[in-house]
Design a protein around this motif. Structure first.
Motif, PDB file in Angstrom:
ATOM      1  N   PRO A 175       0.836  -1.209   0.000  1.00 22.20           N
ATOM      2  CA  PRO A 175       0.000   0.000   0.000  1.00 22.20           C
ATOM      3  C   PRO A 175       0.870   1.259   0.000  1.00 22.20           C
ATOM      4  CG  PRO A 175      -0.783  -1.574   1.636  1.00 22.20           C
ATOM      5  CD  PRO A 175       0.540  -2.087   1.152  1.00 22.20           C
ATOM      6  N   VAL A 176       0.468   2.242  -0.799  1.00 20.70           N
ATOM      7  CA  VAL A 176       1.222   3.499  -0.864  1.00 20.70           C
ATOM      8  C   VAL A 176       0.620   4.502   0.113  1.00 20.70           C
ATOM      9  CG1 VAL A 176       1.858   3.110  -3.274  1.00 20.70           C
ATOM     10  CG2 VAL A 176      -0.198   4.429  -2.738  1.00 20.70           C
ATOM     11  N   PRO A 177       1.408   5.449   0.613  1.00 19.86           N
ATOM     12  CA  PRO A 177       0.868   6.499   1.490  1.00 19.86           C
ATOM     13  C   PRO A 177      -0.058   7.439   0.721  1.00 19.86           C
ATOM     14  CG  PRO A 177       3.270   6.329   1.642  1.00 19.86           C
ATOM     15  CD  PRO A 177       2.857   5.536   0.455  1.00 19.86           C
ATOM     16  N   ILE A 178      -0.844   8.183   1.446  1.00 22.17           N
ATOM     17  CA  ILE A 178      -1.730   9.173   0.830  1.00 22.17           C
ATOM     18  C   ILE A 178      -0.899  10.187   0.051  1.00 22.17           C
ATOM     19  CG2 ILE A 178      -3.338  11.077   1.315  1.00 22.17           C
ATOM     20  CD1 ILE A 178      -4.335   9.471   3.701  1.00 22.17           C
ATOM     21  N   GLY A 179      -1.325  10.472  -1.179  1.00 23.62           N
ATOM     22  CA  GLY A 179      -0.635  11.449  -2.006  1.00 23.62           C
ATOM     23  C   GLY A 179       0.429  10.859  -2.910  1.00 23.62           C
ATOM     24  N   ILE A 180       0.697   9.560  -2.780  1.00 18.43           N
ATOM     25  CA  ILE A 180       1.710   8.900  -3.604  1.00 18.43           C
ATOM     26  C   ILE A 180       1.017   8.074  -4.688  1.00 18.43           C
ATOM     27  CG2 ILE A 180       3.660   7.304  -3.615  1.00 18.43           C
ATOM     28  CD1 ILE A 180       4.168   9.930  -2.141  1.00 18.43           C
ATOM     29  N   SER A 181       1.533   8.149  -5.898  1.00 21.99           N
ATOM     30  CA  SER A 181       0.923   7.427  -7.020  1.00 21.99           C
ATOM     31  C   SER A 181       1.121   5.920  -6.881  1.00 21.99           C
ATOM     32  CB  SER A 181       1.536   7.892  -8.341  1.00 21.99           C
ATOM     33  OG  SER A 181       1.263   9.260  -8.561  1.00 21.99           O
ATOM     34  N   GLY A 182       0.157   5.179  -7.373  1.00 22.69           N
ATOM     35  CA  GLY A 182       0.243   3.725  -7.387  1.00 22.69           C
ATOM     36  C   GLY A 182      -0.739   3.174  -8.400  1.00 22.69           C
ATOM     37  N   GLU A 183      -0.915   1.873  -8.397  1.00 23.15           N
ATOM     38  CA  GLU A 183      -1.875   1.229  -9.286  1.00 23.15           C
ATOM     39  C   GLU A 183      -3.083   0.759  -8.488  1.00 23.15           C
ATOM     40  OE1 GLU A 183      -0.706  -1.135 -12.752  1.00 23.15           O
ATOM     41  OE2 GLU A 183       1.275  -1.260 -11.837  1.00 23.15           O
ATOM     42  N   ILE A 184      -4.250   0.779  -9.162  1.00 16.67           N
ATOM     43  CA  ILE A 184      -5.485   0.347  -8.514  1.00 16.67           C
ATOM     44  C   ILE A 184      -5.599  -1.179  -8.590  1.00 16.67           C
ATOM     45  CG2 ILE A 184      -8.000   0.411  -8.626  1.00 16.67           C
ATOM     46  CD1 ILE A 184      -7.851   3.224  -9.629  1.00 16.67           C
ATOM     47  N   TYR A 185      -5.812  -1.793  -7.446  1.00 16.42           N
ATOM     48  CA  TYR A 185      -6.095  -3.226  -7.367  1.00 16.42           C
ATOM     49  C   TYR A 185      -7.522  -3.396  -6.862  1.00 16.42           C
ATOM     50  CZ  TYR A 185      -1.271  -4.673  -8.214  1.00 16.42           C
ATOM     51  OH  TYR A 185      -0.054  -4.909  -8.796  1.00 16.42           O
ATOM     52  N   ILE A 186      -8.267  -4.269  -7.526  1.00 15.35           N
ATOM     53  CA  ILE A 186      -9.693  -4.420  -7.248  1.00 15.35           C
ATOM     54  C   ILE A 186      -9.985  -5.835  -6.780  1.00 15.35           C
ATOM     55  CG2 ILE A 186     -12.025  -4.223  -8.223  1.00 15.35           C
ATOM     56  CD1 ILE A 186     -10.749  -2.485 -10.462  1.00 15.35           C
ATOM     57  N   GLY A 187     -10.801  -5.949  -5.761  1.00 17.81           N
ATOM     58  CA  GLY A 187     -11.242  -7.260  -5.285  1.00 17.81           C
ATOM     59  C   GLY A 187     -12.701  -7.201  -4.887  1.00 17.81           C
ATOM     60  N   GLY A 188     -13.307  -8.368  -4.716  1.00 15.38           N
ATOM     61  CA  GLY A 188     -14.679  -8.392  -4.241  1.00 15.38           C
ATOM     62  C   GLY A 188     -15.622  -9.133  -5.159  1.00 15.38           C
ATOM     63  N   ALA A 189     -16.926  -8.945  -4.894  1.00 16.85           N
ATOM     64  CA  ALA A 189     -17.965  -9.733  -5.549  1.00 16.85           C
ATOM     65  C   ALA A 189     -18.107  -9.436  -7.039  1.00 16.85           C
ATOM     66  CB  ALA A 189     -19.311  -9.495  -4.855  1.00 16.85           C
ATOM     67  N   GLY A 190     -17.599  -8.292  -7.499  1.00 16.64           N
ATOM     68  CA  GLY A 190     -17.741  -7.944  -8.904  1.00 16.64           C
ATOM     69  C   GLY A 190     -16.612  -8.425  -9.785  1.00 16.64           C
ATOM     70  N   LEU A 191     -15.554  -8.961  -9.186  1.00 18.65           N
ATOM     71  CA  LEU A 191     -14.385  -9.354  -9.958  1.00 18.65           C
ATOM     72  C   LEU A 191     -14.702 -10.541 -10.863  1.00 18.65           C
ATOM     73  CD1 LEU A 191     -11.389  -8.465 -10.202  1.00 18.65           C
ATOM     74  CD2 LEU A 191     -10.836 -10.371  -8.697  1.00 18.65           C
ATOM     75  N   ALA A 192     -14.374 -10.395 -12.140  1.00 21.31           N
ATOM     76  CA  ALA A 192     -14.706 -11.416 -13.129  1.00 21.31           C
ATOM     77  C   ALA A 192     -13.979 -12.725 -12.859  1.00 21.31           C
ATOM     78  CB  ALA A 192     -14.361 -10.914 -14.530  1.00 21.31           C
ATOM     79  N   ARG A 193     -14.494 -13.771 -13.491  1.00 19.73           N
ATOM     80  CA  ARG A 193     -13.890 -15.103 -13.354  1.00 19.73           C
ATOM     81  C   ARG A 193     -12.484 -15.141 -13.943  1.00 19.73           C
ATOM     82  NH1 ARG A 193     -17.057 -19.987 -16.184  1.00 19.73           N
ATOM     83  NH2 ARG A 193     -18.719 -19.134 -14.882  1.00 19.73           N
TER      84      ARG A 193
END
Length: 303
Positions: A272-290
């Motif tokens: 995890p990056v600190p607030i204000g630092i650029s990073g990439e979005i990682y997504i998890g949860g019930a909507g994540l495709a197969r």
């Protein structure tokens, strides 16, 4: 589409305006068994071994079949549809969305996007894009109407769009649509009735929404910025735009994750990056495709 889903099948939308090479790749990649089309579109389809049914030509036979309700054997983990990515970074990839993914997104839409009891939704985009999912299925589960724009009256042409817009209480748009509609609509189109706008598909700039926000009746109209790749089933983040004055950046925020969804901003080491630092979005949860069809090298964990 409704018939396919109820019968336990999964649909693969093919846009007849796509290049033949792309359509051929999609047919070969999915190895579809049945193609549903009409006689006007048939000549645009590439060669295939699949059984082709022209609905308009065979409707006299279809109309004689039983209309009894089917016994549904569909479960949440069963496949609902396969929508292909643009292929801008290589070959198009077929994203596998199951009924659980779809039900999760529609439940979110039903609880988040409020429209009147008599509202009509304008479906103007090709079903080959997943933004059509919202305009097609969301109003049906609310008991509302879906008005499907003909291919000759697409929203980008602006011809007669003011009349179509007047009858619509719920519209899903891209920022490109917003810029085009600005030239076709007058302020009175925006203030006379309850409406809900959901904007997605592209980066929404503050300047794109300023005209609309300054002319709407805030007590009747709600505007949402929805973010999410196809792999997260249409949308995974949403931001309701209540005011523009406090947004001190060029882009409208994408908001917070919807229910049963996790969003992380990570660095190249997946920390995890600190607030204000650029990073990439990682997504998890019930909507994540197969995952991706026929691409075991690209798993859902890498979305």
């Amino acid at each position: 589409l409704l018939g396919i889903l109820k019968a336990g099948g999964a649909y693969v939308p093919l846009d007849p305006d796509y290049p033949q090479e792309r359509l051929q790749f999609m047919l070969d990649d999915t190895n579809v068994l049945i193609i549903l089309t009409d006689t006007k579109t048939l000549d645009k389809m590439p060669s295939t071994w699949a059984r082709t049914i022209c609905i308009d030509e065979e409707w006299h036979h279809i109309n004689t079949l039983s209309s009894s309700n089917l016994l549904s054997l569909t479960l949440p983990h069963h496949l609902a549809y396969v929508i292909y990515t643009s292929g801008s970074t290589g070959k198009p990839k077929g994203v596998l969305i199951d009924h659980g993914n779809l039900a999760h997104y529609l439940t979110h839409s039903k609880t988040t996007y409020s429209v009147s009891q008599t509202g009509t939704t304008l479906l103007h985009s090709s079903i080959a894009f997943d933004m059509s999912i919202t305009s097609l299925f969301f109003p049906l589960i609310k008991g509302h109407l879906t008005h499907i724009l003909s291919q000759n009256s697409q929203i980008n042409s602006l011809e007669g769009i003011d009349k179509e817009f007047d009858r619509s209480a719920f519209v899903k748009l891209t920022p490109t649509h917003l810029r085009a509609l600005k030239e076709a609509l007058t302020p009175h189109h925006l203030t006379d009735k309850e409406r809900c706008f959901v904007i997605g598909g592209e980066n929404l700039l503050k300047k794109d929404i300023a005209y609309w926000f300054n002319n709407i009746n805030s007590s009747l109209t709600s505007i949402f910025n929805e973010y999410g790749p196809t792999e997260s089933t249409v949308g995974c983040c949403v931001f309701k735009i209540d005011e523009l004055e406090n947004i001190n950046q060029l882009s409208i925020p994408i908001g917070r994750p919807i229910s049963n969804t996790q969003i992380y901003i990570l660095d190249s080491y997946q920390n995890p990056v600190p607030i204000g630092i650029s990073g990439e979005i990682y997504i998890g949860g019930a909507g994540l495709a197969r995952g991706y069809l026929n691409r075991p090298d690209l798993t859902a964990e890498k979305f």
